[in-house]
Design an enzyme around this catalytic site. Structure first.
Site: not given
Ligand SMILES: [Zn+2]
Length: 195
Positions: A55, A60, A101-102, A143-144, A147
């Protein structure tokens, strides 16, 4: 004379990592849909795949728009683009599980999330849609969506866990890897799938 021109459409963008201040900003609602969004969406997928992610939120890669992409097909869930998403319902029942998380490379830690979530969103053409999801799908959506509101998962950890990984988080903020790299299971699975 024939001129052959090879154009690569793949565009992997740089993923912002903590403590980049843009990760703590609130993304703006998307009002224009369709074709103008396509290059951004493509870049988001390319960037997510290149990083073995499942995701990615637009912020990001530094784009302050309420857009997220997911690809959970390897786990039997959806692949899709979710624009202006909003939670309309979520379960009181929680799920346990590791999250990564990236934007926080190398760290995976347990975080409780609702087990089920119902989200309304708009698709690429601006049509309103609903998605319901459990387990990894619910976790990924939440999660996304965090962000988009300027929240990074490491700031939501339970105090005891936060203390436990405080040093690693500091290292990541300095551009280093944690002492011991921890990758969430789902990301390992994705790597295996692509190997
Ligand atoms: Zn993330």
């Amino acid at each position: 004379m024939t001129v052959l021109l090879y154009i690569t459409t793949m565009a992997v963008r740089k993923i912002l990592t903590i403590p980049d201040p843009r990760l703590y900003e609130i993304s703006e609602k998307v009002t224009e849909f369709g074709r103008p969004l396509r290059p951004l969406i493509r870049d988001m997928f390319d960037t997510m795949y290149a990083a073995d992610g499942v995701g990615l939120a637009a912020i990001q890669i530094g784009v302050k728009k309420r857009i997220l992409v997911l690809d959970l097909t390897h786990f039997g869930f959806v692949k899709g683009v979710f624009i202006n998403p909003e939670v309309v319902e979520q379960s009181k029942e929680m799920q346990e599980g590791d999250e990564g998380c990236l934007s926080v490379p190398g760290l995976s830690v347990p975080l409780k999330r609702p087990k089920y979530v119902k989200v309304k969103y708009q698709d690429l053409n601006g049509s309103e849609r609903i998605i319901e999801g459990e387990m990894l799908l619910a976790r990924a959506l939440l999660h996304e969506m965090d962000h988009l509101d300027g929240k990074v998962f490491v700031d939501l950890l339970e105090p005891a866990i936060k203390r436990e990984v405080a040093e690693d988080i500091e290292r990541i903020k300095q551009g280093l890897m944690p002492q011991k790299e921890r990758i969430p299971e789902y990301r390992k699975e994705v790597s295996k799938a692509r190997a």
